[in-house]
Design a protein around this motif. Structure first.
Motif, mmCIF file in Angstrom:
data_model
loop_
_atom_site.group_PDB
_atom_site.id
_atom_site.type_symbol
_atom_site.label_atom_id
_atom_site.label_comp_id
_atom_site.label_asym_id
_atom_site.label_seq_id
_atom_site.Cartn_x
_atom_site.Cartn_y
_atom_site.Cartn_z
ATOM 1 N N CYS A 68 -5.242 10.252 -0.850
ATOM 2 C CA CYS A 68 -4.952 9.351 0.269
ATOM 3 C C CYS A 68 -3.738 8.496 -0.058
ATOM 4 C CB CYS A 68 -6.124 8.404 0.514
ATOM 5 S SG CYS A 68 -7.683 9.184 0.919
ATOM 6 N N HIS A 69 -2.932 8.202 0.966
ATOM 7 C CA HIS A 69 -1.825 7.268 0.793
ATOM 8 C C HIS A 69 -1.933 6.154 1.828
ATOM 9 C CE1 HIS A 69 2.381 5.792 1.404
ATOM 10 N NE2 HIS A 69 2.265 5.688 0.092
ATOM 11 N N SER A 70 -1.772 4.921 1.369
ATOM 12 C CA SER A 70 -1.633 3.761 2.233
ATOM 13 C C SER A 70 -2.809 3.608 3.188
ATOM 14 C CB SER A 70 -0.292 3.848 2.975
ATOM 15 O OG SER A 70 -0.007 2.672 3.676
ATOM 16 N N LEU A 71 -2.586 3.684 4.488
ATOM 17 C CA LEU A 71 -3.637 3.483 5.485
ATOM 18 C C LEU A 71 -4.749 4.535 5.375
ATOM 19 C CD1 LEU A 71 -4.304 1.490 7.793
ATOM 20 C CD2 LEU A 71 -3.224 3.118 9.362
ATOM 21 N N ALA A 72 -4.446 5.702 4.828
ATOM 22 C CA ALA A 72 -5.481 6.729 4.654
ATOM 23 C C ALA A 72 -6.560 6.261 3.672
ATOM 24 C CB ALA A 72 -4.877 8.046 4.188
ATOM 25 N N ASN A 73 -6.214 5.380 2.734
ATOM 26 C CA ASN A 73 -7.226 4.813 1.847
ATOM 27 C C ASN A 73 -8.242 4.017 2.654
ATOM 28 O OD1 ASN A 73 -6.131 5.448 -0.897
ATOM 29 N ND2 ASN A 73 -4.389 4.309 -0.097
ATOM 30 N N PRO A 100 -4.850 -7.528 8.606
ATOM 31 C CA PRO A 100 -4.422 -6.615 9.678
ATOM 32 C C PRO A 100 -2.925 -6.308 9.688
ATOM 33 C CG PRO A 100 -5.914 -8.271 10.539
ATOM 34 C CD PRO A 100 -5.596 -8.672 9.129
ATOM 35 N N LEU A 101 -2.622 -5.053 9.946
ATOM 36 C CA LEU A 101 -1.269 -4.595 10.236
ATOM 37 C C LEU A 101 -1.178 -4.477 11.750
ATOM 38 C CD1 LEU A 101 -0.889 -1.706 7.629
ATOM 39 C CD2 LEU A 101 0.208 -3.942 7.542
ATOM 40 N N PRO A 109 -10.943 -5.769 9.583
ATOM 41 C CA PRO A 109 -11.044 -5.709 8.137
ATOM 42 C C PRO A 109 -11.712 -4.409 7.714
ATOM 43 C CG PRO A 109 -12.750 -7.154 8.984
ATOM 44 C CD PRO A 109 -11.912 -6.714 10.160
ATOM 45 N N TYR A 110 -11.506 -4.042 6.457
ATOM 46 C CA TYR A 110 -12.130 -2.811 5.977
ATOM 47 C C TYR A 110 -13.195 -3.110 4.926
ATOM 48 C CZ TYR A 110 -8.644 -2.965 2.097
ATOM 49 O OH TYR A 110 -7.850 -3.313 1.034
ATOM 50 N N PRO A 111 -14.191 -2.228 4.842
ATOM 51 C CA PRO A 111 -15.266 -2.427 3.862
ATOM 52 C C PRO A 111 -14.823 -1.943 2.480
ATOM 53 C CG PRO A 111 -15.661 -0.408 5.082
ATOM 54 C CD PRO A 111 -14.419 -1.048 5.691
ATOM 55 N N ILE A 112 -15.421 -2.496 1.472
ATOM 56 C CA ILE A 112 -15.255 -1.971 0.114
ATOM 57 C C ILE A 112 -16.427 -1.011 -0.089
ATOM 58 C CG2 ILE A 112 -15.136 -2.498 -2.348
ATOM 59 C CD1 ILE A 112 -12.766 -3.588 -0.663
ATOM 60 N N ALA A 113 -16.124 0.263 -0.060
ATOM 61 C CA ALA A 113 -17.162 1.293 -0.128
ATOM 62 C C ALA A 113 -17.905 1.224 -1.458
ATOM 63 C CB ALA A 113 -16.544 2.666 0.073
ATOM 64 N N LYS A 114 -19.204 1.375 -1.403
ATOM 65 C CA LYS A 114 -20.028 1.365 -2.617
ATOM 66 C C LYS A 114 -20.000 2.731 -3.306
ATOM 67 C CE LYS A 114 -21.442 -2.823 -1.934
ATOM 68 N NZ LYS A 114 -20.399 -3.755 -2.214
ATOM 69 N N GLU A 115 -19.920 3.780 -2.524
ATOM 70 C CA GLU A 115 -19.916 5.142 -3.050
ATOM 71 C C GLU A 115 -18.742 5.884 -2.434
ATOM 72 O OE1 GLU A 115 -20.080 8.595 -4.585
ATOM 73 O OE2 GLU A 115 -21.556 7.158 -5.332
ATOM 74 N N LEU A 116 -17.730 6.169 -3.237
ATOM 75 C CA LEU A 116 -16.518 6.808 -2.730
ATOM 76 C C LEU A 116 -16.617 8.331 -2.657
ATOM 77 C CD1 LEU A 116 -13.875 4.542 -4.473
ATOM 78 C CD2 LEU A 116 -14.457 4.607 -2.043
ATOM 79 N N LYS A 117 -17.769 8.890 -3.024
ATOM 80 C CA LYS A 117 -18.068 10.314 -2.855
ATOM 81 C C LYS A 117 -17.248 11.229 -3.760
ATOM 82 C CE LYS A 117 -20.837 9.414 0.616
ATOM 83 N NZ LYS A 117 -22.061 9.957 1.037
ATOM 84 N N ALA A 118 -16.909 10.753 -4.975
ATOM 85 C CA ALA A 118 -16.141 11.580 -5.895
ATOM 86 C C ALA A 118 -16.588 11.325 -7.331
ATOM 87 C CB ALA A 118 -14.651 11.296 -5.755
ATOM 88 N N ALA A 124 -3.500 4.569 -7.668
ATOM 89 C CA ALA A 124 -2.111 4.451 -8.121
ATOM 90 C C ALA A 124 -1.516 3.274 -7.363
ATOM 91 C CB ALA A 124 -1.330 5.730 -7.840
ATOM 92 N N ALA A 125 -1.030 2.289 -8.115
ATOM 93 C CA ALA A 125 -0.484 1.082 -7.506
ATOM 94 C C ALA A 125 0.875 0.765 -8.134
ATOM 95 C CB ALA A 125 -1.440 -0.086 -7.710
ATOM 96 N N SER A 126 1.642 -0.048 -7.444
ATOM 97 C CA SER A 126 2.973 -0.413 -7.896
ATOM 98 C C SER A 126 3.042 -1.903 -8.230
ATOM 99 C CB SER A 126 3.990 -0.096 -6.794
ATOM 100 O OG SER A 126 5.256 -0.632 -7.090
ATOM 101 N N THR A 127 3.951 -2.239 -9.118
ATOM 102 C CA THR A 127 4.138 -3.639 -9.490
ATOM 103 C C THR A 127 4.809 -4.455 -8.389
ATOM 104 O OG1 THR A 127 6.249 -3.111 -10.557
ATOM 105 C CG2 THR A 127 4.277 -3.152 -11.964
ATOM 106 N N ASN A 128 5.418 -3.770 -7.388
ATOM 107 C CA ASN A 128 6.118 -4.507 -6.331
ATOM 108 C C ASN A 128 5.857 -3.942 -4.931
ATOM 109 O OD1 ASN A 128 7.621 -2.163 -6.677
ATOM 110 N ND2 ASN A 128 9.589 -3.173 -6.375
ATOM 111 N N ASP A 129 4.628 -3.546 -4.674
ATOM 112 C CA ASP A 129 4.265 -3.026 -3.355
ATOM 113 C C ASP A 129 4.200 -4.185 -2.351
ATOM 114 O OD1 ASP A 129 3.031 -1.930 -1.069
ATOM 115 O OD2 ASP A 129 1.744 -0.628 -2.268
ATOM 116 N N PRO A 130 4.954 -4.113 -1.244
ATOM 117 C CA PRO A 130 4.922 -5.214 -0.276
ATOM 118 C C PRO A 130 3.604 -5.297 0.503
ATOM 119 C CG PRO A 130 6.304 -3.427 0.545
ATOM 120 C CD PRO A 130 5.917 -3.074 -0.866
ATOM 121 N N TYR A 131 2.782 -4.236 0.460
ATOM 122 C CA TYR A 131 1.531 -4.231 1.221
ATOM 123 C C TYR A 131 0.297 -4.548 0.380
ATOM 124 C CZ TYR A 131 4.473 -2.178 4.758
ATOM 125 O OH TYR A 131 5.477 -1.962 5.668
#
Length: 183
Positions: A68-73, A100-101, A109-118, A124-131
């Motif tokens: 997943c990338h960005s909003l797909a997460n 919100p975007l 808002p989005y939930p923090i999933a308890k079970e990500l099914k994997a 993967a995160a960046s030191t300077n991601d604006p989002y």
């Protein structure tokens, strides 16, 4: 049997030269079976529309691995509890903060999933991601209790931030153990 990889883009898609297009091509060359669909209304998405699309794609394609990338997460966080699936691997690249975007209000808002099914999961995160700041990414990683790959000055880890190719994604899919050494 070949592994099946589902690649999910974020807001506005991930056409070439985005790293996801390169990843899809590279995986096919390595004899993986790949689905890299364009989600509906990618520039002005609806959570329910994307969730329905994802559920249909999961049922049809039956992936072993999801990237997943960005909003797909955020889509994955909203949908995974409703899925009857157990992935080998899940890669969450450049998630966005829980604010919100304008173009995707229904995702927040989005939930923090308890079970990500994997079985194996990495952010993967960046030191300077604006989002999502590095501190926010570390907080999310802690809440999810998963591994993390930190990339220096990678922006939002997309083609506009100079990431036409993301070698760690392919390496991680092929060799999780080696990629985790850098965590």
């Amino acid at each position: 049997m070949s592994k099946r990889v589902l690649i999910l883009h974020g807001l506005s898609g991930s056409d070439f030269p985005h790293w996801q297009a390169h990843l899809a091509s590279d995986l096919i060359k390595e004899r993986y079976i790949v689905s890299f669909p364009e989600l509906p209304n990618k520039n002005s998405p609806s959570l329910n529309e994307w969730k329905n699309f994802l559920k249909e794609e999961i049922n049809h394609f039956k992936p072993n691995i999801v990237v997943c990338h960005s909003l797909a997460n955020i889509l994955w966080f909203h949908t995974c509890d409703e899925l009857d699936i157990k992935l080998d691997k899940l890669m969450l690249v450049a998630p966005v903060r829980n604010k919100p975007l304008e173009e995707a209000k229904s995702f927040f808002p989005y939930p923090i999933a308890k079970e990500l099914k994997a079985k194996e999961i990495i952010i993967a995160a960046s030191t300077n991601d604006p989002y999502m700041s590095l501190e926010e990414a570390i907080e999310l990683q802690s809440k999810l209790n998963v591994g993390m790959k930190i990339m220096e000055d990678a922006g939002h880890i997309n083609s506009s931030s100079g990431f036409g190719k993301l070698d760690c994604a392919l390496d991680w899919i092929k060799r999780v153990e080696q990629c985790e050494e850098n965590l």
